[in-house]
Design a protein around this motif. Structure first.
Motif, PDB file in Angstrom:
ATOM      1  N   GLU A  83       0.918  -1.223  -0.014  1.00  0.00           N
ATOM      2  CA  GLU A  83      -0.047  -0.184  -0.055  1.00  0.00           C
ATOM      3  C   GLU A  83       0.968   1.264   0.035  1.00  0.00           C
ATOM      4  N   HIS A  84       0.552   2.236  -0.625  1.00  0.00           N
ATOM      5  CA  HIS A  84       1.069   3.511  -0.696  1.00  0.00           C
ATOM      6  C   HIS A  84       0.145   4.589  -0.552  1.00  0.00           C
ATOM      7  N   ARG A  85       0.287   5.596   0.511  1.00  0.00           N
ATOM      8  CA  ARG A  85      -0.440   6.643   0.826  1.00  0.00           C
ATOM      9  C   ARG A  85       0.543   7.879   1.034  1.00  0.00           C
ATOM     10  N   VAL A  86      -0.254   9.108   0.733  1.00  0.00           N
ATOM     11  CA  VAL A  86       0.395  10.348   0.936  1.00  0.00           C
ATOM     12  C   VAL A  86      -0.618  11.422   1.724  1.00  0.00           C
ATOM     13  N   TRP A  87      -0.132  12.300   2.533  1.00  0.00           N
ATOM     14  CA  TRP A  87      -0.875  13.132   3.150  1.00  0.00           C
ATOM     15  C   TRP A  87      -0.110  14.407   3.244  1.00  0.00           C
ATOM     16  N   PRO A  88      -0.640  15.691   2.895  1.00  0.00           N
ATOM     17  CA  PRO A  88      -0.091  16.829   2.833  1.00  0.00           C
ATOM     18  C   PRO A  88       0.274  17.392   4.452  1.00  0.00           C
ATOM     19  N   LEU A  89       1.317  18.047   4.353  1.00  0.00           N
ATOM     20  CA  LEU A  89       1.600  18.732   5.531  1.00  0.00           C
ATOM     21  C   LEU A  89       1.355  20.278   5.352  1.00  0.00           C
ATOM     22  N   PRO A  90       1.218  20.824   6.478  1.00  0.00           N
ATOM     23  CA  PRO A  90       1.282  22.469   6.688  1.00  0.00           C
ATOM     24  C   PRO A  90       2.664  22.796   6.193  1.00  0.00           C
ATOM     25  N   SER A  91       2.865  24.037   5.639  1.00  0.00           N
ATOM     26  CA  SER A  91       4.124  24.325   5.019  1.00  0.00           C
ATOM     27  C   SER A  91       3.956  25.772   4.858  1.00  0.00           C
ATOM     28  N   ALA A  92       5.366  26.552   5.042  1.00  0.00           N
ATOM     29  CA  ALA A  92       5.464  28.163   4.786  1.00  0.00           C
ATOM     30  C   ALA A  92       6.335  27.934   3.338  1.00  0.00           C
ATOM     31  N   GLU A  93       6.619  26.991   3.050  1.00  0.00           N
ATOM     32  CA  GLU A  93       7.438  26.649   1.662  1.00  0.00           C
ATOM     33  C   GLU A  93       6.841  26.113   0.692  1.00  0.00           C
ATOM     34  N   GLY A  94       5.570  25.221   1.088  1.00  0.00           N
ATOM     35  CA  GLY A  94       4.965  24.663   0.021  1.00  0.00           C
ATOM     36  C   GLY A  94       5.653  23.195  -0.258  1.00  0.00           C
ATOM     37  N   GLY A  95       4.888  22.179  -0.759  1.00  0.00           N
ATOM     38  CA  GLY A  95       5.246  21.108  -1.217  1.00  0.00           C
ATOM     39  C   GLY A  95       5.949  20.290  -0.123  1.00  0.00           C
ATOM     40  N   ARG A  96       5.348  20.209   1.010  1.00  0.00           N
ATOM     41  CA  ARG A  96       5.771  19.128   2.176  1.00  0.00           C
ATOM     42  C   ARG A  96       4.903  18.189   2.321  1.00  0.00           C
ATOM     43  N   ILE A  97       5.186  17.047   2.236  1.00  0.00           N
ATOM     44  CA  ILE A  97       4.044  15.788   2.443  1.00  0.00           C
ATOM     45  C   ILE A  97       4.756  14.584   3.522  1.00  0.00           C
ATOM     46  N   VAL A  98       4.029  13.662   3.644  1.00  0.00           N
ATOM     47  CA  VAL A  98       4.290  12.551   4.471  1.00  0.00           C
ATOM     48  C   VAL A  98       3.918  11.342   3.463  1.00  0.00           C
ATOM     49  N   GLN A  99       4.729  10.618   3.246  1.00  0.00           N
ATOM     50  CA  GLN A  99       4.483   9.412   2.432  1.00  0.00           C
ATOM     51  C   GLN A  99       4.716   7.787   3.136  1.00  0.00           C
ATOM     52  N   GLN A 100       3.856   7.055   3.256  1.00  0.00           N
ATOM     53  CA  GLN A 100       3.822   5.863   3.781  1.00  0.00           C
ATOM     54  C   GLN A 100       3.792   4.537   2.731  1.00  0.00           C
ATOM     55  N   ALA A 101       4.758   3.681   3.028  1.00  0.00           N
ATOM     56  CA  ALA A 101       4.964   2.886   2.074  1.00  0.00           C
ATOM     57  C   ALA A 101       4.562   1.460   3.123  1.00  0.00           C
ATOM     58  N   LEU A 102       3.623   0.608   3.024  1.00  0.00           N
ATOM     59  CA  LEU A 102       3.135  -0.556   3.881  1.00  0.00           C
ATOM     60  C   LEU A 102       4.077  -1.595   3.159  1.00  0.00           C
ATOM     61  N   ILE A 103       4.858  -2.317   3.728  1.00  0.00           N
ATOM     62  CA  ILE A 103       5.943  -3.321   3.312  1.00  0.00           C
ATOM     63  C   ILE A 103       5.642  -4.623   3.879  1.00  0.00           C
ATOM     64  N   GLU A 104       5.681  -5.431   3.056  1.00  0.00           N
ATOM     65  CA  GLU A 104       5.330  -7.072   3.554  1.00  0.00           C
ATOM     66  C   GLU A 104       6.849  -7.574   3.995  1.00  0.00           C
ATOM     67  N   THR A 105       7.086  -7.712   5.247  1.00  0.00           N
ATOM     68  CA  THR A 105       8.255  -8.229   5.681  1.00  0.00           C
ATOM     69  C   THR A 105       8.007  -9.797   6.094  1.00  0.00           C
ATOM     70  N   GLN A 106       8.933 -10.528   6.262  1.00  0.00           N
ATOM     71  CA  GLN A 106       8.756 -11.719   6.789  1.00  0.00           C
ATOM     72  C   GLN A 106       8.255 -11.901   8.380  1.00  0.00           C
ATOM     73  N   ALA A 107       8.115 -10.729   8.941  1.00  0.00           N
ATOM     74  CA  ALA A 107       7.559 -10.739  10.233  1.00  0.00           C
ATOM     75  C   ALA A 107       6.090  -9.935  10.353  1.00  0.00           C
ATOM     76  N   GLY A 108       5.790  -9.684   9.175  1.00  0.00           N
ATOM     77  CA  GLY A 108       4.359  -8.873   9.045  1.00  0.00           C
ATOM     78  C   GLY A 108       4.378  -7.798   8.449  1.00  0.00           C
ATOM     79  N   LEU A 109       3.447  -6.978   8.176  1.00  0.00           N
ATOM     80  CA  LEU A 109       3.434  -5.791   7.597  1.00  0.00           C
ATOM     81  C   LEU A 109       4.057  -4.469   8.234  1.00  0.00           C
ATOM     82  N   LEU A 110       4.945  -3.826   7.853  1.00  0.00           N
ATOM     83  CA  LEU A 110       5.453  -2.536   8.391  1.00  0.00           C
ATOM     84  C   LEU A 110       5.210  -1.393   7.628  1.00  0.00           C
ATOM     85  N   GLY A 111       4.794  -0.435   8.470  1.00  0.00           N
ATOM     86  CA  GLY A 111       4.593   0.943   8.030  1.00  0.00           C
ATOM     87  C   GLY A 111       6.044   1.756   7.759  1.00  0.00           C
ATOM     88  N   LEU A 112       6.277   2.134   6.724  1.00  0.00           N
ATOM     89  CA  LEU A 112       7.613   3.027   6.585  1.00  0.00           C
ATOM     90  C   LEU A 112       7.232   4.445   6.353  1.00  0.00           C
TER      91      LEU A 112
END
Length: 273
Positions: free
Chosen positions: A90-119
């Motif tokens: 899964e891949h998700r993106v959220w905007p951040l407030p910014s004085a400079e513009g173009g700031r975001i948070v990105q999440q990749a949900l990664i399937e590891t051998q131990a389970g799903l990890l959110g990076l």
């Protein structure tokens, strides 16, 4: 014991000499035997530059996801990217407030051998005067992370443009209150190196590529990997953390104006003793 090896690195976008730097970055990442990479200032230009994340992912044999933060079609576009040895579910993106513009948070949900990890991957406002905005950004960031709880600890990486002494980083580490609230994340480097030392710097005067930003303070640790709650069985513990991609080639060329941070994070419970 399963561990997850991740690096965060600001690529310096299209800064010259771009071909040489990309070669050094690709070679350096290949040598680290990584599970995932969080990249900032990842650029593409439809006429002049293939997407840098795609280029590096192909070299590593990794999957990748890229999220545009700023730039218009037909011009240079800049964003964030996650590269992963493991499937990205899964891949998700959220905007951040910014004085400079173009700031975001990105999440990749990664399937590891131990389970799903959110990076989670981010890049905060860079100007020294924008400290209050960075405070707002880290509050929003922690809200996003809290809302994405998984069986495994979440990992948060990026270029925070602030040092451990700044209130926005102290907030993330549970040492400062913002907007009447508290967070508590483990700073991977501090977890392994509890006494701050010069080896932790990721923006350094010894790197000539930082000189184009002469008005910024030098010799700072401002690129971080954070981990959410470490469990009593050891899951989420930071097993090692170090600065990487911090040496020039034989011609004095550094890969980027930032150095990278590498952490090994325990994903499986420790064996019973």
């Amino acid at each position: 014991m399963k561990t997850f090896r991740v690096v965060t690195l600001n690529l310096m976008g299209m800064g010259e000499p771009i071909d040489r730097r990309m070669e050094l970055i690709g070679r350096g990442l290949s040598d680290l035997f990584l599970d995932a990479v969080a990249l900032q200032e990842v650029c593409e230009h439809e006429h002049h530059l293939p997407n840098q994340a795609a280029t590096l992912a192909e070299r590593l044999g990794f999957q990748h996801v890229w999220a545009r933060a700023k730039g218009e079609p037909g011009a240079v576009q800049e964003g964030l990217a996650v590269l992963s040895r493991h499937p990205i579910r899964e891949h998700r993106v959220w905007p951040l407030p910014s004085a400079e513009g173009g700031r975001i948070v990105q999440q990749a949900l990664i399937e590891t051998q131990a389970g799903l990890l959110g990076l989670f991957n981010t890049h905060l406002d860079h100007h020294p005067d924008n400290g209050v905005m960075r405070e707002q950004q880290v509050v929003v960031l922690t809200d996003i992370v809290r809302a994405q709880l998984r069986d495994l600890p979440n990992v948060i990486a990026g270029d925070f443009n602030a040092t451990p002494e700044h209130d926005e980083i102290r907030f993330l580490r549970g040492r400062h209150t913002l907007e009447g609230r508290r967070a508590y994340l483990h700073d991977a480097y501090a977890r392994v190196h509890p006494i701050e030392d010069a080896s932790g710097e990721t923006w350094a005067r010894r790197n000539p590529l930082t000189r184009r930003w002469r008005w910024l303070e030098n010799d700072r640790r401002m690129d971080f990997i954070f981990v959410t709650a470490i469990e009593s069985n050891g899951r989420g513990e930071v097993r090692s953390c170090k600065i990487v991609l911090d040496q020039p080639d034989d011609q004095g060329q550094f890969p980027s104006d930032h150095f990278g941070v590498l952490a090994d994070i325990q994903l499986s419970p420790a064996p019973a003793t």
